[in-house]
Design a protein around this motif. Structure first.
Motif, PDB file in Angstrom:
ATOM      1  N   ALA A   1      -6.759  79.326  74.538  1.00 44.85           N
ATOM      2  CA  ALA A   1      -5.875  78.424  74.525  1.00 44.85           C
ATOM      3  C   ALA A   1      -4.556  79.152  74.059  1.00 44.85           C
ATOM      4  N   GLY A   2      -4.486  80.337  73.603  1.00 43.87           N
ATOM      5  CA  GLY A   2      -3.335  80.857  73.359  1.00 43.87           C
ATOM      6  C   GLY A   2      -3.052  80.680  71.694  1.00 43.87           C
ATOM      7  N   VAL A   3      -3.945  80.288  70.996  1.00 43.75           N
ATOM      8  CA  VAL A   3      -3.505  79.852  69.557  1.00 43.75           C
ATOM      9  C   VAL A   3      -3.978  81.181  68.685  1.00 43.75           C
ATOM     10  N   ARG A   4      -2.969  81.804  68.338  1.00 41.85           N
ATOM     11  CA  ARG A   4      -2.991  83.247  67.430  1.00 41.85           C
ATOM     12  C   ARG A   4      -3.231  82.948  65.950  1.00 41.85           C
TER      13      ARG A   4
ATOM     14  N   LEU B   1      -4.825  70.770  70.151  1.00 42.33           N
ATOM     15  CA  LEU B   1      -5.887  71.862  70.444  1.00 42.33           C
ATOM     16  C   LEU B   1      -6.780  71.273  71.507  1.00 42.33           C
ATOM     17  N   GLU B   2      -7.168  69.990  71.510  1.00 40.60           N
ATOM     18  CA  GLU B   2      -8.053  69.609  72.524  1.00 40.60           C
ATOM     19  C   GLU B   2      -7.450  69.441  73.999  1.00 40.60           C
ATOM     20  N   HIS B   3      -6.081  69.276  73.816  1.00 41.78           N
ATOM     21  CA  HIS B   3      -5.328  69.228  75.043  1.00 41.78           C
ATOM     22  C   HIS B   3      -5.058  70.630  75.549  1.00 41.78           C
ATOM     23  N   MET B   4      -5.192  71.630  74.828  1.00 44.69           N
ATOM     24  CA  MET B   4      -5.154  72.965  75.284  1.00 44.69           C
ATOM     25  C   MET B   4      -6.406  73.538  75.620  1.00 44.69           C
ATOM     26  N   GLY B   5      -7.508  72.800  75.559  1.00 47.31           N
ATOM     27  CA  GLY B   5      -8.788  73.187  76.104  1.00 47.31           C
ATOM     28  C   GLY B   5      -9.877  73.730  75.031  1.00 47.31           C
TER      29      GLY B   5
ATOM     30  N   ASP C   1       0.142  78.039  64.185  1.00 49.46           N
ATOM     31  CA  ASP C   1      -0.329  77.684  65.227  1.00 49.46           C
ATOM     32  C   ASP C   1      -1.338  76.557  65.422  1.00 49.46           C
ATOM     33  N   VAL C   2      -2.252  76.419  64.758  1.00 49.82           N
ATOM     34  CA  VAL C   2      -3.207  75.570  64.618  1.00 49.82           C
ATOM     35  C   VAL C   2      -2.731  74.270  63.847  1.00 49.82           C
ATOM     36  N   LEU C   3      -1.907  74.502  62.793  1.00 47.10           N
ATOM     37  CA  LEU C   3      -1.394  73.140  62.313  1.00 47.10           C
ATOM     38  C   LEU C   3      -0.177  72.696  62.885  1.00 47.10           C
ATOM     39  N   ASP C   4       0.503  73.565  63.785  1.00 44.61           N
ATOM     40  CA  ASP C   4       1.565  72.777  64.736  1.00 44.61           C
ATOM     41  C   ASP C   4       0.914  72.047  65.592  1.00 44.61           C
TER      42      ASP C   4
END
Length: 401
Positions: free
Chosen positions: A215-218, A231-235, A222-225
């Motif tokens: 999902a591009g979370v690095r 996160l669910e919307h990102m897959g 990024d997780v908190l933002d």
């Protein structure tokens, strides 16, 4: 109890009577003087007269009861021995217009409009006199206790006291805002430096890590933002998103609790510089600024209700409009204001309030002030940290600096 304008109504009634009198006088028909032949006359002046009516058919002569002047010369009264005739002589006024044209004015059997007009004038004058004398006496009584200058001085003192308390609060808020922005910047920097692989390794396993990376979370930031919905919307699966966000939130709390409060003036960023300037303003205002601001807040709290009660005494018109209870409260409040003003003058509070406000209102964007703050911080670092701890109430986080 509100003011009842009794004498104002008396004055109004007097003016109305004057108006009525003027109307009667203006509407009274025109007259002209004529000679009257007195046929008979009594000692009190009641007589019967004859005159020529030019407005009747043929100019006939008319007779009517009339009130002659009993004090006129005897030769003008009916007498055989003096005039050699039964008739006497008198002058009168005859109406030349209106429905009574040709009649005498006034006759014994009709009311005298002039007399009514004069009576109305007399009553009007009496009412005007009562209203003016009574109104002035009542007004003088009601105005007792009006002290516009005292109320104005108290209001000026209140404004200065409120202003210095507000200026000090704004200066402290500037420190808190700058400190909060600096801490947020540092926390974000630390969270951005923690890769998501380090966060996931102890929580959800490799599958969750693959979902986050796909999902591009690095980073933890990024997780908190993104949050769980993001996160669910990102897959990312719901379970993996919840565990990842919980872990990131826990790590953020740990970072915030252990974040050191050290300031580095050597290479300051804009937020560090803003915090140093905000602290510098408070320190330059002196330790007395806090005491003066607190005294100003206390005095403003004392003055506010008293000024409200003394509002009728702030002007003569307000005092006239106020009710009895309001006037009594205003007089008592003025006495209390004098005591507060006297006490403040003994402490020279007005001058101290003004000077402290000036000291607290230095321009935060002044470059020279920023440079002075950096140099000053290096010379009295302990005072800066101590002030910061007091203002932001985080002594533990700043201990040791």
């Amino acid at each position: 109890m509100r003011h009842r304008p009794f004498f104002r109504w008396v004055l109004t009634l007097g003016v109305l009577l004057f108006g009525w009198s003027a109307y009667l006088y203006a509407s009274y028909p025109e007259t002209r003087q004529i000679d009257l032949t007195v046929i008979s006359e009594k000692p009190d002046g009641r007589c019967t007269v004859r005159w020529k009516d030019p407005y009747s058919d043929g100019g006939r002569r008319r007779e009517a009861a009339y009130l002659c002047d009993p004090g006129r010369d005897a030769v003008l009264k009916p007498s055989h021995s003096i005039l050699g005739t039964e008739n006497g002589w008198e002058t009168g006024f005859m109406f030349t217009e209106g429905p009574h044209r040709g009649d005498l004015e006034p006759s014994l059997d009709e009311k005298d409009p002039y007399g009514l007009s004069e009576t109305l004038v007399l009553f009007g004058l009496a009412l005007l006199g009562v209203s003016l004398v009574g109104g002035n006496i009542r007004g003088a009584i009601r105005l007792t206790g009006a002290r516009p200058k005292t109320v104005a001085r108290a209001r000026k003192l209140y404004e200065a006291a409120e202003q210095v308390a507000r200026d000090h609060a704004q200066a402290c808020d500037a420190v808190r805002a700058a400190w909060s922005a600096l801490r947020r910047e540092r926390i974000d920097a630390k969270l951005s430096a923690v890769p998501v692989a380090q966060l996931i390794r102890t929580v959800t396993g490799r599958q969750a890590l693959r979902e986050l990376e796909a999902a591009g979370v690095r980073t933890t930031r990024d997780v908190l933002d993104a949050g769980v919905p993001g996160l669910e919307h990102m897959g990312v699966g719901h379970r993996s998103a919840e565990h990842a966000h919980t872990a990131a939130r826990r790590l953020a709390d740990d970072v915030e609790a252990t974040l050191p409060g050290r300031l580095d003036p050597a290479t300051p960023g804009p937020r560090t510089a803003a915090l140093l300037v905000a602290l510098h303003v408070l320190l330059e205002a002196g330790a007395e600024a806090h005491q003066v601001a607190r005294r100003g807040k206390e005095l403003a709290g004392e003055l506010e209700p008293v000024l409200t009660a003394a509002e009728p005494a702030s002007g003569y018109l307000n005092m006239l409009r106020a009710g009895r209870e309001q006037r009594e409260s205003a007089r008592a409040a003025v006495t209390a204001l004098r005591s507060l003003i006297t006490a403040s003058e003994q402490e020279e509070l007005l001058a101290r309030f003004a000077q402290t406000s000036v000291d607290l209102l230095r321009a935060p964007d002044d470059r020279n002030l920023g440079l002075s703050a950096r140099v000053d911080f290096e010379s009295r670092t302990g005072q800066y940290y101590g002030l910061l701890a007091r203002v932001v109430n985080q002594r533990g986080a700043l201990a040791g600096h």
